[in-house]
Design a protein around this motif. Structure first.
Motif, PDB file in Angstrom:
ATOM      1  N   ARG A 138      -8.506  18.606  -4.867  1.00 48.19           N
ATOM      2  CA  ARG A 138      -7.386  17.650  -4.889  1.00 48.19           C
ATOM      3  C   ARG A 138      -6.347  17.957  -3.811  1.00 48.19           C
ATOM      4  NH1 ARG A 138      -7.945  14.602  -9.613  1.00 48.19           N
ATOM      5  NH2 ARG A 138      -9.267  15.609 -11.176  1.00 48.19           N
TER       6      ARG A 138
ATOM      7  N   THR B 203      -4.169  12.847  -0.886  1.00 49.18           N
ATOM      8  CA  THR B 203      -2.765  12.505  -1.066  1.00 49.18           C
ATOM      9  C   THR B 203      -2.433  12.587  -2.555  1.00 49.18           C
ATOM     10  OG1 THR B 203      -3.237  10.146  -1.341  1.00 49.18           O
ATOM     11  CG2 THR B 203      -2.845  10.934   0.911  1.00 49.18           C
ATOM     12  N   LYS B 204      -1.148  12.607  -2.888  1.00 54.08           N
ATOM     13  CA  LYS B 204      -0.750  12.705  -4.299  1.00 54.08           C
ATOM     14  C   LYS B 204      -1.310  11.536  -5.113  1.00 54.08           C
ATOM     15  CE  LYS B 204       3.490  15.398  -3.638  1.00 54.08           C
ATOM     16  NZ  LYS B 204       4.961  15.450  -3.833  1.00 54.08           N
ATOM     17  N   GLN B 205      -1.267  10.336  -4.557  1.00 52.59           N
ATOM     18  CA  GLN B 205      -1.778   9.177  -5.274  1.00 52.59           C
ATOM     19  C   GLN B 205      -3.285   9.276  -5.475  1.00 52.59           C
ATOM     20  OE1 GLN B 205      -0.371   6.771  -6.821  1.00 52.59           O
ATOM     21  NE2 GLN B 205      -2.204   5.513  -7.234  1.00 52.59           N
ATOM     22  N   ALA B 206      -4.009   9.655  -4.436  1.00 50.21           N
ATOM     23  CA  ALA B 206      -5.466   9.779  -4.554  1.00 50.21           C
ATOM     24  C   ALA B 206      -5.840  10.888  -5.531  1.00 50.21           C
ATOM     25  CB  ALA B 206      -6.082  10.042  -3.187  1.00 50.21           C
TER      26      ALA B 206
ATOM     27  N   ARG C 289      -4.232  11.744  -8.157  1.00 47.97           N
ATOM     28  CA  ARG C 289      -4.013  11.255  -9.525  1.00 47.97           C
ATOM     29  C   ARG C 289      -5.122  10.321  -9.979  1.00 47.97           C
ATOM     30  NH1 ARG C 289       1.556  11.020  -7.945  1.00 47.97           N
ATOM     31  NH2 ARG C 289       1.275   8.840  -7.326  1.00 47.97           N
ATOM     32  N   THR C 290      -5.669   9.515  -9.074  1.00 45.80           N
ATOM     33  CA  THR C 290      -6.631   8.481  -9.469  1.00 45.80           C
ATOM     34  C   THR C 290      -8.093   8.902  -9.329  1.00 45.80           C
ATOM     35  OG1 THR C 290      -6.544   7.526  -7.237  1.00 45.80           O
ATOM     36  CG2 THR C 290      -5.014   6.651  -8.896  1.00 45.80           C
ATOM     37  N   TRP C 291      -8.358  10.008  -8.629  1.00 40.45           N
ATOM     38  CA  TRP C 291      -9.743  10.454  -8.465  1.00 40.45           C
ATOM     39  C   TRP C 291     -10.260  11.038  -9.773  1.00 40.45           C
ATOM     40  CZ3 TRP C 291     -11.599  15.809  -7.154  1.00 40.45           C
ATOM     41  CH2 TRP C 291     -12.982  15.812  -6.891  1.00 40.45           C
TER      42      TRP C 291
ATOM     43  N   GLN D  14       0.426  12.258   6.965  1.00 40.07           N
ATOM     44  CA  GLN D  14       1.681  12.259   6.216  1.00 40.07           C
ATOM     45  C   GLN D  14       2.445  13.547   6.488  1.00 40.07           C
ATOM     46  OE1 GLN D  14       0.298  12.050   2.141  1.00 40.07           O
ATOM     47  NE2 GLN D  14       0.055  14.280   2.028  1.00 40.07           N
TER      48      GLN D  14
ATOM     49  N   ASP E  70      -6.748   9.472   1.425  1.00 37.22           N
ATOM     50  CA  ASP E  70      -6.039   8.611   0.476  1.00 37.22           C
ATOM     51  C   ASP E  70      -6.916   7.511  -0.125  1.00 37.22           C
ATOM     52  OD1 ASP E  70      -6.255   6.881   2.649  1.00 37.22           O
ATOM     53  OD2 ASP E  70      -4.273   6.004   2.319  1.00 37.22           O
ATOM     54  N   ASP E  71      -8.173   7.432   0.290  1.00 37.93           N
ATOM     55  CA  ASP E  71      -9.095   6.457  -0.318  1.00 37.93           C
ATOM     56  C   ASP E  71     -10.502   7.047  -0.253  1.00 37.93           C
ATOM     57  OD1 ASP E  71      -9.807   4.064  -1.557  1.00 37.93           O
ATOM     58  OD2 ASP E  71     -10.422   3.175   0.336  1.00 37.93           O
TER      59      ASP E  71
ATOM     60  N   GLN F 287     -15.274   7.153  -6.165  1.00 35.10           N
ATOM     61  CA  GLN F 287     -15.052   7.883  -7.400  1.00 35.10           C
ATOM     62  C   GLN F 287     -16.217   8.838  -7.683  1.00 35.10           C
ATOM     63  OE1 GLN F 287     -12.638   8.450  -9.170  1.00 35.10           O
ATOM     64  NE2 GLN F 287     -11.189   6.735  -9.038  1.00 35.10           N
TER      65      GLN F 287
END
Length: 621
Positions: free
Chosen positions: A86, A90-93, A95-97, A166, A179-180, A183
């Motif tokens: 992780r 990125t922080k968003q990725a 969280r969602t991975w 970033q 960032d993308d 899954q």
């Protein structure tokens, strides 16, 4: 994947991961030349790999390619919650991975390639620059969120990973991060074999009191997401319910919503080899008989973990009070074949068309014994045969594949009338070899191109029932069929467009009044990477022994799990093989028919000649 990728880049050693332990041993199979005398080589046994991968975080100012490769490497690691992986996101990725959502298995490590140059979003002048990397390879399997393995042969894999630049945490410099991304986990076969193991969960055959194996894959060591050891993972998977493919034909005795007691991450046996399993309050009100069946599911499941010795299971309430206890010597109450002892006496058809039995013994050759009744006396020349699981009767095909008869093999009786007669014009287009399931039902295929059908004789008598087979038509031919002991699954060799493949079908039964409908549905390819399959036999609750050939390879005897994954056990090579047979008890020796007769493979030795002339070796079933 780690070892594979390091062959492509030396930088990986410094920035990808650290490896500790011995080298992983990969499962292999002995090859079988198409000519030459019967000979063998010694088998070897494979232990669990001790290789562990400890990934390292990204270094400061790492190049984009290092970020991509480091992340792919970190997915092979064992750190809790994939925390290191992780750090490449990125922080968003991050969280969602969801790495637990699925696992994609490639034949080798994916090859990342930059796709295009650095770019900014159109119309957003202050947007950070991004990069795209293509991931490519050959996809051979997937594992879903229910731990079910699905072989895919070899399909192209193409996905993309997007990186964004970033500010670092201290704000002093810019760092590349992903960032993308797709899954789940992406692993090579070698990394998958290093990290995961096949285990059987057990459920009850619908309407029956015996269990059915449901193979799944769990982590060999602690699961990074749940923090559970392998035994606890397996019990948790059992409580989650059967895999989607098996679910329509089995039942669980656990009440809906039953889970392990909250925060349970380790299950272990005590000094009495008792496995105590604390459950949540959903199971508090079950009666004794239901609780025994729940405990049976756990006992069979835990018993398949070779590293765990479980002599009894105690299910517990959340406060630690016992619900019930089931001992290992009570497992036979929940088996399709409760007969005690090891059955190691296969049957075969001798040169005169008589049914005989190979008696057990340490000698390389033994004197076969003809069975009693018309099949042993030669009243009908036996061509193919199936022996009932209680070994009291046999079903034999004779008259150039035209007739199927059932007769005693324990007493002398007259030759009975045929129960099934095929109208096929050629012997090859008539009856297949028959097979018995654990319900004492007899199965056979009529391969007449004018009316191909799969037939079932309840109890091995009476008028045959035509099984519903939506996949069977004049272009599909059943070469061979073998029923599992539990009667829930059927293994078949099917020929279509000149290619013979191995398929597993699910057996579903529906009763309306005094009428029963039986269907074989949802066929799954078991060996999609095999070019041809010449023989198949059940070799355990969820394992097959297969004679076949991979594309560009030579004929081999190998073990394959019913979910399509390859077993780690290795079978010595053998020449000129025509057919193989195994018992449901994995301790019994393999037998095979070769040009030089019937041979046997016992544990720890090579193939041994048994009789000079013989065909159609079978165990009961």
């Amino acid at each position: 994947m780690g070892a594979d990728r390091r062959r492509h880049t030396r930088r990986r050693t410094a920035h990808g991961a650290a490896l500790l332990g011995s080298a992983a041993l990969l499962a292999g199979c002995a090859s079988m030349p198409d000519s030459g005398d019967v000979s063998g080589v010694k088998a070897s046994r494979q232990g669990d790999s001790q290789v562990r991968v400890y990934p390292v975080p990204p270094r400061e100012s790492a190049e984009p390619a290092e970020i991509v490769e480091g992340f792919l490497e970190a997915m092979t690691g064992d750190d809790p919650d994939f925390a290191t992986a992780r750090k490449y996101l990125t922080k968003q990725a991050a969280r969602t991975w969801k790495p637990e959502e699925r696992t994609t298995v490639l034949s080798a490590a994916p090859v990342p390639q930059q796709s295009g140059s650095t770019r900014r979003e159109h119309g957003v002048p202050d947007a950070p620059p991004t990069l795209l990397y293509r991931l490519s390879g050959q996809k051979v399997a997937t594992v879903d969120d229910r731990h079910a393995y699905q072989p895919l042969g070899s399909l192209p894999y193409r996905e993309t990973i997007q990186l964004v630049q970033q500010r670092s945490a201290d704000g002093k410099q810019k760092e590349w991060r992903i960032d993308d991304l797709p899954q789940g986990l992406l692993l090579s076969e070698s990394d998958f074999q290093r990290n995961y193991r096949s285990v059987n969960k057990y459920y009850f055959a619908s309407g029956r009191n015996w269990v059915v194996a449901d193979p799944v894959y769990i982590r060999k060591r602690q699961d990074p997401v749940t923090r559970m050891d392998s035994l606890t993972q397996t019990v948790k998977a059992l409580l989650e319910g059967p895999t989607n493919w098996l679910k329509p034909a089995v039942d669980t005795r656990f009440p809906n919503g039953t889970e392990l007691k909250k925060d349970t991450t380790v299950l272990a046996t005590d000094d009495q080899n008792t496995l105590k399993v604390p459950l949540n309050d959903r199971a508090n009100n079950v009666d004794r008989e239901q609780c025994r069946k729940m405990a049976a599911q756990v006992l069979f499941t835990a018993g398949d973990l070779a590293s765990t010795r479980v002599e009894q299971v105690e299910l517990q309430r959340p406060d630690g009070r016992p619900l019930c206890v089931l001992r290992e010597d009570q497992k036979s109450d929940f088996m399709a074949d409760p007969t005690p002892g090891l059955r190691e006496t296969p049957y075969f058809v001798d040169a005169d068309g008589k049914l005989a039995q190979l008696l057990p013994g340490a000698k390389e050759t033994v004197e076969p014994r003809h069975v009693y009744g018309p099949f042993g006396e030669g009243a009908a020349k036996v061509e193919t045969v199936a022996v009932a699981r209680d070994e009291k009767r046999a079903a034999a095909v004779s008259e150039n594949g035209r007739s199927l008869r059932v007769a005693s093999i324990q007493s002398d009786t007259d030759l009975p009338d045929p129960l099934v007669t095929s109208r096929g014009a050629e012997p090859a287009n008539r009856l297949s070899a028959p097979s018995w399931d654990g319900r004492n039902d007899l199965w056979v295929a009529d391969r007449d191109p004018a009316e191909p059908k799969l037939l079932l004789l309840h109890g091995g008598t009476g008028k045959p029932l035509t099984v519903t087979t939506p996949w069977l038509d004049e272009d599909v031919r059943i070469e061979e069929l073998r029923l599992s002991e539990d009667g829930v699954r059927i293994a078949m060799r099917l020929t279509e467009d000149g290619k013979t493949t191995l398929q597993i079908g699910r057996v579903e039964r529906q009763t309306a009044g005094d009428r029963q409908k039986v269907s074989v549905v949802d066929l799954q390819a078991v060996a999609p990477r095999m070019e041809s399959v010449a023989s198949v036999s059940w070799a355990g609750p969820s394992r097959l022994v297969v004679l076949g050939k991979q594309a560009g390879g030579v004929q081999q005897v190998r073990y394959i799990q019913t979910d399509g994954s390859e077993s780690a056990a290795v079978i010595p090579g053998l020449n000129q093989v025509k057919a193989v047979a195994a018992a449901n008890d994995e301790r019994a020796p393999l037998v095979a028919a070769a040009d030089d007769g019937v041979v046997r493979l016992q544990s720890g030795v090579n193939w041994q000649p048994m009789v000079d002339k013989g065909t159609s070796p079978v165990y009961p079933g």
